[in-house]
Design a protein around this motif. Sequence first.
Motif, PDB file in Angstrom:
ATOM      1  N   CYS A  21      -3.846  -6.633  -1.935  1.00 16.19           N
ATOM      2  CA  CYS A  21      -3.130  -5.660  -1.261  1.00 16.19           C
ATOM      3  C   CYS A  21      -2.404  -6.529  -0.059  1.00 16.19           C
ATOM      4  CB  CYS A  21      -3.763  -4.622  -0.638  1.00 16.19           C
ATOM      5  SG  CYS A  21      -2.786  -3.311   0.296  1.00 16.19           S
ATOM      6  N   CYS A  38      -3.137  -7.505   6.064  1.00 15.76           N
ATOM      7  CA  CYS A  38      -2.511  -6.649   6.752  1.00 15.76           C
ATOM      8  C   CYS A  38      -1.812  -7.243   7.991  1.00 15.76           C
ATOM      9  CB  CYS A  38      -3.415  -5.705   7.188  1.00 15.76           C
ATOM     10  SG  CYS A  38      -4.694  -4.735   6.140  1.00 15.76           S
ATOM     11  N   THR A  74       0.425  -5.686   2.689  1.00 17.23           N
ATOM     12  CA  THR A  74       0.888  -4.413   3.341  1.00 17.23           C
ATOM     13  C   THR A  74       1.229  -4.580   4.696  1.00 17.23           C
ATOM     14  OG1 THR A  74       0.474  -2.004   3.673  1.00 17.23           O
ATOM     15  CG2 THR A  74      -1.340  -3.513   4.030  1.00 17.23           C
ATOM     16  N   MET A 120       0.824  -1.177  -0.116  1.00 13.62           N
ATOM     17  CA  MET A 120       0.172   0.143  -0.081  1.00 13.62           C
ATOM     18  C   MET A 120       0.786   1.208   0.039  1.00 13.62           C
ATOM     19  SD  MET A 120      -2.741   1.649  -0.131  1.00 13.62           S
ATOM     20  CE  MET A 120      -4.163   0.144  -0.074  1.00 13.62           C
ATOM     21  N   TYR A 152      -8.433   0.453   0.139  1.00 13.24           N
ATOM     22  CA  TYR A 152      -8.368  -1.115  -0.002  1.00 13.24           C
ATOM     23  C   TYR A 152      -9.585  -1.680  -1.051  1.00 13.24           C
ATOM     24  CZ  TYR A 152      -5.534  -0.815   4.003  1.00 13.24           C
ATOM     25  OH  TYR A 152      -4.558  -0.797   5.131  1.00 13.24           O
ATOM     26  N   PHE A 187      -8.892  -3.839  -4.283  1.00 18.52           N
ATOM     27  CA  PHE A 187      -8.405  -5.048  -4.393  1.00 18.52           C
ATOM     28  C   PHE A 187      -9.397  -6.116  -4.091  1.00 18.52           C
ATOM     29  CE2 PHE A 187      -5.045  -2.254  -3.053  1.00 18.52           C
ATOM     30  CZ  PHE A 187      -4.008  -2.494  -4.101  1.00 18.52           C
ATOM     31  N   THR A 200      -7.421  -7.815   1.076  1.00 21.81           N
ATOM     32  CA  THR A 200      -6.277  -7.164   1.610  1.00 21.81           C
ATOM     33  C   THR A 200      -5.528  -7.997   2.863  1.00 21.81           C
ATOM     34  OG1 THR A 200      -7.325  -5.097   0.913  1.00 21.81           O
ATOM     35  CG2 THR A 200      -5.819  -5.066   3.040  1.00 21.81           C
ATOM     36  N   TYR A 206      -4.322   1.568   9.002  1.00 17.36           N
ATOM     37  CA  TYR A 206      -5.530   0.687   8.532  1.00 17.36           C
ATOM     38  C   TYR A 206      -6.650   1.383   8.395  1.00 17.36           C
ATOM     39  CZ  TYR A 206      -9.058  -2.890   7.838  1.00 17.36           C
ATOM     40  OH  TYR A 206     -10.073  -3.692   7.307  1.00 17.36           O
TER      41      TYR A 206
END
Length: 193
Positions: free
Chosen positions: A100, A126, A102, A9, A118, A121, A124, A109
């Motif tokens: 994503c 994280c 990241t 990201m 986000y 995508f 995601t 976030y």
Amino acid sequence: MKKLFMFDMGGVVTTTASLDSQIASFLGIELSEYKAKSKPLIHKYSDGKISRDDFWNKMSEAFQKEIECDLFHLLFHPELNCGTVELVRELKDKGCRVICATNTNESFYLNHLERGDYSYFDQTYCSHFMGVSKPDVNFWKLILQIENEDFSNAVFFDDRIENCEAAKSLGITAIHFESIEQVRRELSEKGLL
């Protein structure tokens, strides 16, 4: 064509907005002190080992200053890289899965979520939810296990060379993001666009 494309990201989809100087100034401390004391706490926060409240309480203790708000969330205002978003859309239109992947924390976030960053995508991933962050190879191992995808069938984009090198060590095609033009050129050269 490879079918799983993984985008970082900050620094790729959005600009990276370093807050170190702003927060050090806000707290009235030297930048070097801020970096030295905050780095281990930020790492724990990014790995989801401590909550947002715990993080700011520990930051208050570390600097012996009352921090009553989430400075990361308040001060973080990255800009969208429209060229990257266009590439994401193009890959999805070709039937590729685009995710994503990241390193982040709850504060960043929530900021990206509010902005809709986000939403481009299919999924995601994280670090603060996963419990591991790049460049730890377990970051990609976990994602590819969940995605049920081979390392050799994945392409990863990141603005940090150490993250690209770690991904490459697993057999992932990793492209160090410097500009969208350079990324498009490398994708074309590799026959991926």
